[in-house]
Design an enzyme around this catalytic site. Structure first.
Site, mmCIF file in Angstrom:
data_model
loop_
_atom_site.group_PDB
_atom_site.id
_atom_site.type_symbol
_atom_site.label_atom_id
_atom_site.label_comp_id
_atom_site.label_asym_id
_atom_site.label_seq_id
_atom_site.Cartn_x
_atom_site.Cartn_y
_atom_site.Cartn_z
ATOM 1 N N CYS A 148 0.828 -1.215 0.000
ATOM 2 C CA CYS A 148 0.000 0.000 0.000
ATOM 3 C C CYS A 148 0.864 1.267 0.000
ATOM 4 O O CYS A 148 0.677 2.161 -0.833
ATOM 5 C CB CYS A 148 -0.913 -0.011 1.213
ATOM 6 S SG CYS A 148 -0.082 -0.530 2.739
ATOM 7 N N ASN A 149 1.840 1.336 0.913
ATOM 8 C CA ASN A 149 2.687 2.532 0.973
ATOM 9 C C ASN A 149 3.479 2.707 -0.309
ATOM 10 O O ASN A 149 3.581 3.805 -0.859
ATOM 11 C CB ASN A 149 3.655 2.436 2.165
ATOM 12 C CG ASN A 149 2.964 2.760 3.467
ATOM 13 O OD1 ASN A 149 2.298 3.788 3.571
ATOM 14 N ND2 ASN A 149 3.088 1.885 4.449
ATOM 15 N N HIS A 228 -2.735 5.077 6.485
ATOM 16 C CA HIS A 228 -1.413 5.684 6.667
ATOM 17 C C HIS A 228 -1.479 7.166 6.284
ATOM 18 O O HIS A 228 -2.329 7.579 5.484
ATOM 19 C CB HIS A 228 -0.372 5.033 5.752
ATOM 20 C CG HIS A 228 -0.279 3.539 5.857
ATOM 21 N ND1 HIS A 228 -0.065 2.872 7.040
ATOM 22 C CD2 HIS A 228 -0.345 2.576 4.897
ATOM 23 C CE1 HIS A 228 0.006 1.566 6.804
ATOM 24 N NE2 HIS A 228 -0.173 1.367 5.516
HETATM 25 N N1 LIG Z 1 -3.780 -5.465 5.058
HETATM 26 C C1 LIG Z 1 -3.229 -4.506 4.335
HETATM 27 O O1 LIG Z 1 -3.392 -3.313 4.603
HETATM 28 C C2 LIG Z 1 -2.389 -4.830 3.133
HETATM 29 C C3 LIG Z 1 -2.148 -3.819 2.228
HETATM 30 C C4 LIG Z 1 -1.402 -4.092 1.074
HETATM 31 C C5 LIG Z 1 -0.878 -5.372 0.880
HETATM 32 N N2 LIG Z 1 -1.112 -6.347 1.822
HETATM 33 C C6 LIG Z 1 -0.534 -7.661 1.550
HETATM 34 O O2 LIG Z 1 -1.578 -8.529 1.105
HETATM 35 C C7 LIG Z 1 -1.300 -9.876 1.519
HETATM 36 C C8 LIG Z 1 -2.474 -10.374 2.336
HETATM 37 O O3 LIG Z 1 -2.614 -9.557 3.482
HETATM 38 P P1 LIG Z 1 -3.994 -9.405 4.239
HETATM 39 O O4 LIG Z 1 -3.864 -8.178 5.080
HETATM 40 O O5 LIG Z 1 -5.138 -9.531 3.309
HETATM 41 O O6 LIG Z 1 -3.942 -10.678 5.182
HETATM 42 P P2 LIG Z 1 -5.162 -11.320 5.996
HETATM 43 O O7 LIG Z 1 -4.559 -12.040 7.134
HETATM 44 O O8 LIG Z 1 -6.216 -10.307 6.232
HETATM 45 O O9 LIG Z 1 -5.763 -12.371 4.951
HETATM 46 C C9 LIG Z 1 -5.112 -13.555 4.607
HETATM 47 C C10 LIG Z 1 -6.157 -14.616 4.356
HETATM 48 O O10 LIG Z 1 -5.493 -15.802 3.914
HETATM 49 C C11 LIG Z 1 -6.007 -16.902 4.643
HETATM 50 N N3 LIG Z 1 -4.988 -17.950 4.677
HETATM 51 C C12 LIG Z 1 -3.999 -18.162 5.588
HETATM 52 N N4 LIG Z 1 -3.245 -19.225 5.215
HETATM 53 C C13 LIG Z 1 -3.769 -19.688 4.056
HETATM 54 C C14 LIG Z 1 -3.441 -20.763 3.185
HETATM 55 N N5 LIG Z 1 -2.406 -21.567 3.419
HETATM 56 N N6 LIG Z 1 -4.215 -20.956 2.079
HETATM 57 C C15 LIG Z 1 -5.277 -20.142 1.808
HETATM 58 N N7 LIG Z 1 -5.631 -19.125 2.609
HETATM 59 C C16 LIG Z 1 -4.886 -18.906 3.714
HETATM 60 C C17 LIG Z 1 -6.372 -16.338 6.007
HETATM 61 O O11 LIG Z 1 -7.321 -17.156 6.679
HETATM 62 C C18 LIG Z 1 -6.948 -14.978 5.624
HETATM 63 O O12 LIG Z 1 -8.326 -15.053 5.329
HETATM 64 C C19 LIG Z 1 0.040 -9.806 2.269
HETATM 65 O O13 LIG Z 1 1.081 -10.013 1.348
HETATM 66 C C20 LIG Z 1 0.077 -8.367 2.749
HETATM 67 O O14 LIG Z 1 1.393 -7.906 3.010
HETATM 68 C C21 LIG Z 1 -1.868 -6.109 2.923
#
Ligand SMILES: NC(=O)c1ccc[n+]([C@@H]2O[C@H](COP(=O)([O-])OP(=O)(O)OC[C@H]3O[C@@H](n4cnc5c(N)ncnc54)[C@H](O)[C@@H]3O)[C@@H](O)[C@H]2O)c1
Length: 349
Positions: A148-149, A228
């Protein structure tokens, strides 16, 4: 290898239906040139239940997870393996580190794949921000939609670069402590936690998209969950007027110029506006940059903006799908399609 079929409709699988995955799935379902093959996860509670309630086919990451979901009373269409067999491309939205372990499986199937910003650049060898490097992702096997950042940094600095105004940029990032729905699990209170290194990792990450950017970031975690906040100081290539700089930002459809004088005085007020505009999950897909705070002193530029960490990468992910599958060759065409489907329009004239 799966091919893009159904009269140029791309079948997309989403692995991981969390903060990012559920927004990606909903956004895919809104695109006229994509269909959502289904979503896969490991949880068996309300979060997985929301997938079927939203009309999406739900798959368990393994047969054990699928059994667990069935035991919890959920309607399950099969396992991740079944889902991947019905898709042209998979967007991996599992937690940081998990996606990297899934990549071999995608490659074995010859499936195109997208990972998110928690993974390293080396996971795919390509890092994506639509307005900066769509063309270099065309037809590739895989890309990483940056965090995101980083997305916000590349969007804004690309706008200044395209206008011939960018020499170097230095930014301070105030990072939200955790995502709102996980506030009961983690987060900080009554403190600020500086990132241990200067430059912080976001500026190096921006250079994985555009190695020519002269950018340095410093970051601190703050005790709030909404979004942020970035403060930037930019050395321009020459003296420029405030209007010229604002026009440079206006040229990006994914930078929204907002004003304190409109009552948008803080992060919560912008989120409230998104709710009132009827955006799903109150999503702010744009970088929300305060036009009336922006200041120019000779060849120096100062500005601040808000990044909705949960939403900003969603339009980028949709464009990355079109780039990898080669369905749309022109970045502007893909960005326009995505913007229309997600309701990204000028917030203020
Ligand atoms: N949250 C944010 O603000 C944000 C912003 C930009 C990028 N990201 C990136 O996006 C990605 C996901 O982050 P998020 O915040 O959505 O995480 P999250 O924890 O909210 O979601 C992850 C999901 O994957 C599921 N999961 C876990 N292990 C699994 C597996 N082996 N198989 C299938 N599903 C599985 C979890 O149950 C959960 O529903 C990461 O790389 C993170 O760095 C997050």
């Amino acid at each position: 290898m799966n091919s893009v079929t159904d009269a140029n409709t791309i079948r997309v699988a989403v692995n991981g239906y969390g903060v990012i995955g559920k927004r990606v799935a909903a956004a895919v379902a809104l695109q006229g040139d994509m269909s959502l093959a289904g979503v896969s996860d490991v949880v068996t509670d309300w979060r997985a239940g929301m997938a079927t309630r939203n009309g999406f086919r739900l798959f368990g990451a393994t047969s054990e997870h699928a059994s667990g979901m069935r035991a919890a009373g959920l309607e399950v269409a099969g396992t991740l393996d079944d889902l991947l067999g019905q898709a042209d491309l998979v967007v991996d939205c599992t937690p940081k580190g998990v996606s990297a372990k899934n990549i071999d499986g995608y490659r074995r199937r010859g499936l195109k794949f997208i990972v998110q910003g928690g993974e390293k650049h080396e996971a795919t060898g390509h890092s994506f921000v639509a307005e900066a490097n769509y063309a270099s992702a065309l037809g590739r096997e895989a890309t990483r939609v940056v965090s995101c950042n980083t997305t916000s940094i590349v969007r804004t600095l690309t706008a200044l670069k395209r206008a011939g105004l960018l020499r170097r940029a230095r930014g301070t990032l105030l990072r939200r402590a955790t995502d709102p729905w996980e506030s009961h699990v983690s987060g900080i209170m009554n403190t600020l936690v500086p990132e241990p290194e200067i430059p912080s990792h976001q500026s190096r990450d921006a250079q994985t998209v555009d190695p020519d950017l002269d950018v340095v970031t410093m970051a601190v975690k703050v005790p709030e969950t909404l979004a942020h906040l970035h403060y930037w100081s930019v050395q321009m290539t020459r003296r420029a007027s405030q209007d010229e700089v604002l026009d440079a930002f206006r040229a990006s459809s994914r930078i929204a110029l907002i004003r304190i004088s409109d009552g948008l005085v803080a992060l919560n007020t912008v989120k409230e506006l998104m709710a009132d505009r009827g955006r799903p999950n109150d999503n702010l897909y744009e970088v929300a940059l305060w036009a009336d705070m922006l200041s120019v002193q000779g060849d120096e530029l100062f500005y601040a903006y808000m990044v909705d960490n949960q939403a900003i990468v969603i339009p980028e992910t949709i464009d990355a799908i079109r780039a990898l599958t080669g369905l749309v060759h022109d970045a502007h065409e893909s960005i326009a399609r995505t913007n229309t489907a997600l309701g990204i329009e000028t917030l203020f004239a």
